[in-house]
Write a protein that holds these residues in place. Structure first.
Motif, mmCIF file in Angstrom:
data_model
loop_
_atom_site.group_PDB
_atom_site.id
_atom_site.type_symbol
_atom_site.label_atom_id
_atom_site.label_comp_id
_atom_site.label_asym_id
_atom_site.label_seq_id
_atom_site.Cartn_x
_atom_site.Cartn_y
_atom_site.Cartn_z
ATOM 1 N N ILE A 312 0.839 -1.215 0.000
ATOM 2 C CA ILE A 312 0.000 0.000 0.000
ATOM 3 C C ILE A 312 0.871 1.261 0.000
ATOM 4 N N CYS A 313 1.907 1.245 0.827
ATOM 5 C CA CYS A 313 2.703 2.454 1.053
ATOM 6 C C CYS A 313 3.538 2.803 -0.180
ATOM 7 N N ARG A 314 3.455 4.075 -0.599
ATOM 8 C CA ARG A 314 4.200 4.516 -1.780
ATOM 9 C C ARG A 314 5.394 5.399 -1.394
ATOM 10 N N SER A 315 5.912 5.165 -0.165
ATOM 11 C CA SER A 315 6.982 6.045 0.310
ATOM 12 C C SER A 315 8.220 6.000 -0.583
ATOM 13 N N GLY A 316 8.432 4.885 -1.264
ATOM 14 C CA GLY A 316 9.575 4.820 -2.179
ATOM 15 C C GLY A 316 9.457 5.858 -3.277
ATOM 16 N N GLU A 317 8.219 6.017 -3.808
ATOM 17 C CA GLU A 317 8.017 7.032 -4.850
ATOM 18 C C GLU A 317 8.133 8.438 -4.276
ATOM 19 N N VAL A 318 7.648 8.594 -3.012
ATOM 20 C CA VAL A 318 7.782 9.899 -2.343
ATOM 21 C C VAL A 318 9.262 10.229 -2.169
ATOM 22 N N LEU A 319 10.033 9.237 -1.718
ATOM 23 C CA LEU A 319 11.457 9.468 -1.430
ATOM 24 C C LEU A 319 12.271 9.741 -2.699
ATOM 25 N N LYS A 324 4.004 13.429 -4.890
ATOM 26 C CA LYS A 324 3.905 14.193 -3.644
ATOM 27 C C LYS A 324 3.119 13.324 -2.648
ATOM 28 N N PRO A 325 3.321 13.514 -1.325
ATOM 29 C CA PRO A 325 2.664 12.638 -0.346
ATOM 30 C C PRO A 325 1.157 12.512 -0.521
ATOM 31 N N HIS A 326 0.467 13.621 -0.814
ATOM 32 C CA HIS A 326 -0.997 13.538 -0.894
ATOM 33 C C HIS A 326 -1.475 12.777 -2.129
ATOM 34 N N GLU A 327 -0.571 12.454 -3.040
ATOM 35 C CA GLU A 327 -0.964 11.643 -4.196
ATOM 36 C C GLU A 327 -1.040 10.155 -3.843
ATOM 37 N N CYS A 328 -0.581 9.799 -2.645
ATOM 38 C CA CYS A 328 -0.765 8.424 -2.148
ATOM 39 C C CYS A 328 -2.203 8.298 -1.631
ATOM 40 N N GLN A 329 -2.907 7.279 -2.075
ATOM 41 C CA GLN A 329 -4.318 7.099 -1.702
ATOM 42 C C GLN A 329 -4.517 6.970 -0.200
ATOM 43 N N ALA A 330 -3.499 6.466 0.501
ATOM 44 C CA ALA A 330 -3.650 6.239 1.949
ATOM 45 C C ALA A 330 -3.406 7.499 2.777
ATOM 46 N N PHE A 331 -2.886 8.573 2.162
ATOM 47 C CA PHE A 331 -2.526 9.788 2.893
ATOM 48 C C PHE A 331 -3.731 10.368 3.631
ATOM 49 N N GLY A 332 -3.605 10.522 4.947
ATOM 50 C CA GLY A 332 -4.676 11.130 5.753
ATOM 51 C C GLY A 332 -5.878 10.225 5.935
ATOM 52 N N GLU A 334 -6.032 5.843 5.647
ATOM 53 C CA GLU A 334 -5.460 4.730 6.424
ATOM 54 C C GLU A 334 -4.156 5.142 7.104
ATOM 55 N N CYS A 335 -3.459 6.124 6.534
ATOM 56 C CA CYS A 335 -2.131 6.484 7.033
ATOM 57 C C CYS A 335 -2.118 7.891 7.624
ATOM 58 N N THR A 336 -1.880 7.976 8.923
ATOM 59 C CA THR A 336 -1.768 9.256 9.631
ATOM 60 C C THR A 336 -0.581 9.140 10.596
ATOM 61 N N PRO A 340 0.738 5.241 11.351
ATOM 62 C CA PRO A 340 1.544 5.355 10.128
ATOM 63 C C PRO A 340 1.712 4.022 9.412
ATOM 64 N N LEU A 341 1.589 4.050 8.097
ATOM 65 C CA LEU A 341 1.863 2.840 7.318
ATOM 66 C C LEU A 341 3.312 2.835 6.833
ATOM 67 N N GLY A 342 3.887 4.004 6.737
ATOM 68 C CA GLY A 342 5.275 4.081 6.259
ATOM 69 C C GLY A 342 6.076 5.050 7.100
ATOM 70 N N ALA A 343 7.405 4.914 7.009
ATOM 71 C CA ALA A 343 8.279 5.735 7.854
ATOM 72 C C ALA A 343 8.193 7.213 7.495
ATOM 73 N N THR A 344 7.840 7.547 6.254
ATOM 74 C CA THR A 344 7.767 8.964 5.884
ATOM 75 C C THR A 344 6.621 9.678 6.592
ATOM 76 N N MET A 345 5.687 8.916 7.193
ATOM 77 C CA MET A 345 4.619 9.525 7.981
ATOM 78 C C MET A 345 4.995 9.584 9.467
ATOM 79 N N VAL A 346 6.011 8.832 9.869
ATOM 80 C CA VAL A 346 6.396 8.796 11.285
ATOM 81 C C VAL A 346 7.433 9.851 11.592
ATOM 82 N N ALA A 351 8.535 13.454 4.531
ATOM 83 C CA ALA A 351 7.733 14.340 3.681
ATOM 84 C C ALA A 351 6.236 14.148 3.942
ATOM 85 N N CYS A 352 5.788 12.898 4.163
ATOM 86 C CA CYS A 352 4.344 12.670 4.401
ATOM 87 C C CYS A 352 3.917 13.360 5.692
ATOM 88 N N ALA A 353 4.757 13.285 6.718
ATOM 89 C CA ALA A 353 4.432 13.955 7.987
ATOM 90 C C ALA A 353 4.403 15.462 7.795
HETATM 91 S S1 SF4 Z 1 3.776 6.918 4.585
HETATM 92 FE FE1 SF4 Z 1 1.544 6.840 4.348
HETATM 93 S S2 SF4 Z 1 0.978 8.626 3.076
HETATM 94 FE FE2 SF4 Z 1 3.209 8.306 2.896
HETATM 95 S S3 SF4 Z 1 3.418 7.022 1.062
HETATM 96 FE FE3 SF4 Z 1 3.332 5.583 2.816
HETATM 97 S S4 SF4 Z 1 1.152 5.062 3.033
HETATM 98 FE FE4 SF4 Z 1 1.274 6.864 1.692
#
Ligand code: SF4
Length: 369
Positions: A312-319, A324-332, A334-336, A340-346, A351-353
């Motif tokens: 689910i997590c697209r943090s590799g593409e973000v990194l 951009k983080p909000h282009e991930c469907q889980a942003f805000g 499933e993932c907050t 957090p689903l990925g480290a970029t939200m933790v 960037a997601c945080a």
């Molecule tokens: S950390 Fe969360 S919002 Fe960021 S890419 Fe992963 S799932 Fe999506």
């Protein structure tokens, strides 16, 4: 200027912005390498004040974010063992592994402790000779000297119940990997000032030359970042691709000689996996043969743990700056930051945080989240 708040002076920021607007005639995509710079850009709305032609692409420079899932799982495995005191900086405790995190290991009875320096972990090892004390040594070139010093001291003082779980990564090979990617859109880099304060700038001219990209060493305050962008735009507009130091108050071109000597003694270059990106050749450090006895992976026999990333997590593409983080469907959704689903939200540098903290309401209002 003498004080940090002077680097947020709004009048000076306005003048720099005017110069950037005057200089910009075409679209440019600039990557800020470091997560600290990403947070500063989003927090102060710098990207929204720039000319519309300039796109800031957020790079992979968040140490927590790029620590591979596999290493997190190894940390969890070691931390859950009896007789182990597992020490880490606080921002690693909520980073999700495959099925748990260090907080949950702690609540289940594991002896997980937050420390503010690797030397605190060494002190714990001296005070608890019948326990194994492990420090989670992650990060870029910036944090590596203190970790190297700790292992050096452990060996010098004969503290055999201390070990280091190492996941150090290096910026220049990551810049090369980004530029080699067929989907790369990056035309220039703001290099991470604190990494260069350790390593200097000598590794960057060959990259600027090979990929024909300007690389401007940049700090973290709003004026630092605007000055870095201004210099980058001037180079791009005039067709130059040079290395410039826009952070001279912290960075000398030769770096910190004492730190580099320590690093060369304790570590050696190795291939490393980056979370969400994959393996980048020669992009990390491991303990050198002289210090291999202090390698927690070997001591606890966890080297064979291998883990798959979440689908689910697209943090590799973000990194990599591909979305951009909000282009991930889980942003805000499933993932907050709470879940957090990925480290970029933790991570405090993820960037997601950053987008969740500073842009979420705006994104909800405009239907982007
Ligand atoms: S950390 Fe969360 S919002 Fe960021 S890419 Fe992963 S799932 Fe999506």
């Amino acid at each position: 200027m003498k004080y940090l708040d002077e680097f947020s002076n709004p009048d000076l920021a306005q003048r720099l912005l005017e110069r950037i607007h005057e200089a910009t005639t075409r679209p440019w995509a600039i990557m800020e390498v470091c997560g600290g710079q990403t947070h500063s850009i989003i927090r102060h709305g710098i990207d929204q004040l720039l000319p519309p032609e300039i796109e800031m692409i957020h790079g992979p420079g968040c140490p927590v974010c790029v620590t591979p899932l596999e290493i997190i799982d190894k940390a969890l495995e070691i931390a859950a063992r009896p007789g182990v005191i597992f020490c880490s900086f606080g921002d690693m405790l909520r980073v999700p592994g495959s099925s748990s995190d260090l907080f949950r290991i702690k609540s289940a009875g594991g002896d997980v402790r937050v420390v503010y320096s690797p030397l605190d972990a060494l002190k714990l090892a001296r005070e608890n000779p019948d326990q194994q004390v492990v420090f989670f040594g992650i990060g870029f070139e910036t944090t590596a000297p203190a970790n190297a010093m700790t292992v050096y001291q452990a060996r010098r003082l004969g503290i055999a119940n201390f070990s280091l779980l190492v996941s150090h990564v290096l910026v220049p090979p990551a810049i090369a990997a980004i530029m080699e990617s067929p989907t790369c859109r990056v035309q220039a880099f703001l290099a991470a000032g604190h990494v260069c304060s350790v390593m200097g700038t000598r590794e960057y001219p060959p990259l600027a030359e090979r990929y024909r990209v300007p690389i401007v060493v940049t700090g973290f305050e709003p004026l630092d970042i605007l000055e870095g962008i201004r210099r980058t735009v001037l180079q791009l507009e005039s067709g130059r691709h040079e290395v410039e130091n826009a952070y001279p108050r912290a960075v000398a071109s030769e770096g910190n000689a004492a730190a580099m000597t320590m690093l060369q003694d304790v570590f050696e270059v190795t291939d490393r996996s980056w979370r969400g990106i994959g393996e980048i050749p020669g992009s990390g450090w491991r303990l050198s043969a002289k210090y291999r006895d202090f390698d927690a992976e070997q001591r606890f026999d966890v080297a064979s743990i291998h883990t798959e990333e979440s689908s689910i997590c697209r943090s590799g593409e973000v990194l990599q700056g591909l979305i951009k983080p909000h282009e991930c469907q889980a942003f805000g959704r499933e993932c907050t930051p709470r879940n957090p689903l990925g480290a970029t939200m933790v991570s405090s540098e993820g960037a997601c945080a950053a987008y969740y903290l500073y842009r979420r309401l705006e994104l909800v209002e405009t239907g982007h989240a």
